[in-house]
Enzyme design. Structure first.
Site, PDB file in Angstrom:
ATOM      1  N   SER A 107      -7.212  -5.515   7.885  1.00 45.47           N
ATOM      2  CA  SER A 107      -8.417  -6.125   8.460  1.00 45.47           C
ATOM      3  C   SER A 107      -8.263  -6.246   9.966  1.00 45.47           C
ATOM      4  O   SER A 107      -7.161  -6.112  10.504  1.00 45.47           O
ATOM      5  CB  SER A 107      -8.612  -7.523   7.861  1.00 45.47           C
ATOM      6  OG  SER A 107      -7.477  -8.320   8.132  1.00 45.47           O
TER       7      SER A 107
HETATM    8  C1  LIG Z   1      -4.212  -8.407   9.208  1.00 45.60           C
HETATM    9  S1  LIG Z   1      -3.869  -6.726   9.458  1.00 45.60           S
HETATM   10  C2  LIG Z   1      -3.471  -6.615  11.180  1.00 45.60           C
HETATM   11  C3  LIG Z   1      -4.567  -6.973  12.087  1.00 45.60           C
HETATM   12  C4  LIG Z   1      -4.454  -6.267  13.404  1.00 45.60           C
HETATM   13  N1  LIG Z   1      -3.427  -6.819  14.227  1.00 45.60           N
HETATM   14  C5  LIG Z   1      -5.808  -6.174  14.075  1.00 45.60           C
HETATM   15  O1  LIG Z   1      -6.005  -6.775  15.141  1.00 45.60           O
HETATM   16  O2  LIG Z   1      -6.638  -5.480  13.518  1.00 45.60           O
HETATM   17  C6  LIG Z   1      -2.234  -6.597   8.773  1.00 45.60           C
HETATM   18  C7  LIG Z   1      -1.710  -5.176   8.801  1.00 45.60           C
HETATM   19  O3  LIG Z   1      -0.336  -5.222   8.527  1.00 45.60           O
HETATM   20  C8  LIG Z   1      -0.021  -4.025   7.850  1.00 45.60           C
HETATM   21  N2  LIG Z   1       1.297  -4.184   7.210  1.00 45.60           N
HETATM   22  C9  LIG Z   1       1.603  -4.772   6.023  1.00 45.60           C
HETATM   23  N3  LIG Z   1       2.921  -4.711   5.802  1.00 45.60           N
HETATM   24  C10 LIG Z   1       3.465  -4.068   6.880  1.00 45.60           C
HETATM   25  C11 LIG Z   1       4.779  -3.680   7.240  1.00 45.60           C
HETATM   26  N4  LIG Z   1       5.819  -3.949   6.443  1.00 45.60           N
HETATM   27  N5  LIG Z   1       4.974  -3.024   8.407  1.00 45.60           N
HETATM   28  C12 LIG Z   1       3.930  -2.749   9.241  1.00 45.60           C
HETATM   29  N6  LIG Z   1       2.650  -3.082   8.928  1.00 45.60           N
HETATM   30  C13 LIG Z   1       2.425  -3.730   7.785  1.00 45.60           C
HETATM   31  C14 LIG Z   1      -1.176  -3.844   6.890  1.00 45.60           C
HETATM   32  O4  LIG Z   1      -1.253  -2.523   6.416  1.00 45.60           O
HETATM   33  C15 LIG Z   1      -2.335  -4.264   7.770  1.00 45.60           C
HETATM   34  O5  LIG Z   1      -2.906  -3.157   8.387  1.00 45.60           O
END
Ligand SMILES: C[S@@+](CC[C@H](N)C(=O)[O-])C[C@H]1O[C@@H](n2cnc3c(N)ncnc32)[C@H](O)[C@@H]1O
Length: 402
Positions: A107
Site C-alpha cells: 500500500s
Molecule cells: C506498507 S507498504 C510500504 C509503503 C511504502 N513505503 C510507500 O510509501 O508506499 C509495505 C511494503 O513492504 C514490503 N515488504 C514486506 N516484507 C518485506 C521484506 N521482508 N523486505 C522488503 N520489503 C518487504 C511489502 O511488499 C510492501 O510493499
C-alpha cells in the site's frame, strides 16, 4: 494524463501538506517542501480504497478511468492508506473487481504516518538512509527529495511491487538505489547507513539492521505481533552493536513483513475436555483493549484468538499458539468472572495474567513507558528502564518462519 492534472495535483498537495502541518505531523520546512513537491498520484495510479460495508471489510478499485480524473486525484491526495496489492497477487487493472475478505500486502501508507516517521527519523542534510518496504515508492521519493537520491537505498521483497515503484520514481526523476529482495537481510554492500527505516511491521528487529546502521545511528521500525501492533520504536545503535530505545507511539500499524507473517494454520482446536480449568477475573476483552492488548501481545507473541459460540450458544474465545501447540479457552461464568481451560506446554493464560499483574502494579503504564533492547543474542521489551520487568521478543525464527 489530462492537461489540468498537474496544477490540480499541485493544489491538492499543498492542501495535504497544510493539513498534515495543522494536525502536528509535519513539523519541519524541509519535509513540508518534500510533501509539496512529490506527486503522490504518480505512485498510486491504480489502488483500492476501503469502503464501509457492515460486518465486512471491502475495497473498491480506484483509477482515473473508473471514477474520473478529479475524483481519482482527490483520493490520491487524501490522508488515507491506499492499498495496491492483496495476498501477494497482482490485480488485473484491465478489469479490476471490488474485493472483500482479502489481506492487503502492499500500500501507499497513510501520509500522516509516513511524515510522522520521517520527522522521527531525525535526518540532516547528508544523512544516508536504508528503507525496508519500498511499496509504491512514495516514501522513497520523499526521502529522495529531502536527502538526494544518492543517499537513499530502498528494498522491496515483491518484484512486481518493486517494478511499479521503479517506474513511478523514474517518471518523477528520482534514481535512488533500489534493491529487490528480503529487506530483513538489509543491504550489506551499501552499509553502514546513518538511518534504517522499516515501512513494513516486524515481530522483532532483524539484527542485520543493527549491524548495518553505524554507531550513533537510528533504527526506526514498527514492532507487531499476530494479534496487534505494539507500535513504533526508535533505537540508537551503540559501539558494542547494541540498539536500544523507547516506543514513540502505539498507534502505528503496518503490513507485516512477509517473512514474519503468521502461519496459515491457527493450530489445533482443543476438544471440549482437553486441558485443565480454573476461574479467572480476565475475560477476552483484555485481548482487545488498548493497554491490556499491548500486554497480551507482549506476553503471548505466538498467539492468535477468535470467538465462536458453543453448541449451547455460550460464547467461547479460543487463544491458540501454533508455535508451541498451546491453547486457552475462555467461557463466561458471570459478568466479571470467567472460566479458562488451558493445555499444551505453555500455560498461555497464566503468562497473560502475570504480565497484567506487572502492568497493574506499575499503574497501567502507556506504551511509551516501554522500551526495547536488541543485541545479537536476544531482544526484549522492558518497562520503565532496561533493567525493569521485561518480555522477550520472538527473535530467533526457524526456517519455517516460526
Ligand atoms: C506498507 S507498504 C510500504 C509503503 C511504502 N513505503 C510507500 O510509501 O508506499 C509495505 C511494503 O513492504 C514490503 N515488504 C514486506 N516484507 C518485506 C521484506 N521482508 N523486505 C522488503 N520489503 C518487504 C511489502 O511488499 C510492501 O510493499
Amino acid at each position: 494524463m489530462a492537461p489540468d492534472v498537474v496544477p490540480t495535483a499541485a493544489k491538492l498537495r499543498h492542501r495535504l501538506a497544510a493539513r498534515l502541518a495543522d494536525d502536528g505531523w509535519l513539523r519541519s520546512p524541509a519535509w513540508r517542501a518534500a510533501v509539496e513537491a512529490v506527486p503522490r498520484h504518480e505512485f498510486v495510479r491504480c489502488f483500492y480504497r476501503e469502503t464501509d460495508t457492515p460486518g465486512l471489510t471491502a475495497w473498491t478499485p480506484v483509477t482515473a478511468g473508473l471514477c474520473g480524473f478529479d475524483e481519482w486525484l482527490r483520493q490520491a491526495y487524501a490522508d488515507e492508506t491506499l492499498v495496491t496489492q492483496f495476498d501477494g497477487q497482482e490485480t488485473d487493472w484491465n478489469d479490476p473487481k471490488p474485493i472483500s475478505g482479502a489481506h492487503p500486502t502492499s500500500s501507499s501508507t497513510l501520509p500522516a504516518l509516513v511524515v510522522h516517521m520521517l520527522e522521527e527519523l531525525q535526518v540532516d542534510d547528508g544523512t544516508t538512509v536504508m528503507e525496508i518496504g519500498t511499496g509504491t515508492g512514495y516514501s522513497t521519493a520523499l526521502m529522495c527529495h529531502r536527502l538526494g537520491p544518492d543517499r537513499v537505498t530502498s528494498i522491496e521483497t515483491d518484484p512486481h511491487v518493486a517494478a511499479r515503484a521503479r517506474h513511478a520514481l523514474d517518471r518523477c526523476g528520482y534514481a535512488p538505489r533500489l534493491l529487490v529482495g528480503d529487506g530483513l537481510a538489509g543491504d550489506p554492500e551499501g552499509a553502514a547507513y546513518d538511518r534504517t527505516i522499516a515501512t513494513c511491521g516486524v515481530r522483532h528487529v532483524p539484527y542485520t539492521w543493527v549491524r548495518q546502521t553505524r554507531p550513533g545511528g537510528l533504527v526506526l521500525a514498527t514492532l507487531r505481533g499476530w494479534m496487534r501492533s505494539l507500535g513504533l520504536v526508535r533505537l540508537t545503535v551503540d559501539r558494542e552493536g547494541r540498539a536500544e530505545g523507547r516506543f514513540i507511539d502505539s498507534d502505528s500499524s503496518f503490513v507485516i513483513a512477509r517473512q514474519h507473517d503468521a502461519p496459515a494454520s491457527l493450530g489445533v482446536i482443543p476438544a471440549p475436555d482437553d486441558g485443565t480449568s480454573r476461574r479467572t477475573p480476565y475475560g477476552p476483552d483484555v485481548l482487545t483493549s488498548a493497554g491490556t492488548g499491548f500486554m497480551a501481545q507482549l506476553a503471548l507473541p505466538g498467539a492468535r484468538f477468535f470467538s465462536l459460540p458453543a453448541d449451547d450458544g455460550t460464547p467461547r474465545t479460543y487463544v491458540l499458539d501454533a508455535t508451541s501447540a498451546s491453547f486457552a479457552v475462555l467461557t463466561p461464568k458471570s459478568d466479571d468472572d470467567w472460566n479458562v481451560r488451558q493445555g499444551g506446554p505453555v500455560a498461555l493464560w497464566d503468562m497473560l495474567e502475570n504480565a497484567l499483574d506487572t502492568w497493574h502494579a506499575a499503574d497501567c503504564p502507556v506504551p511509551t513507558e516501554f522500551g526495547v533492547t536488541v543485541t545479537g543474542k536476544s531482544q526484549r521489551v522492558w518497562l520503565g528502564a532496561p533493567d525493569g520487568p521485561c518480555w522477550r521478543l520472538p527473535a530467533f525464527l526457524s526456517p519455517s518462519g516460526l
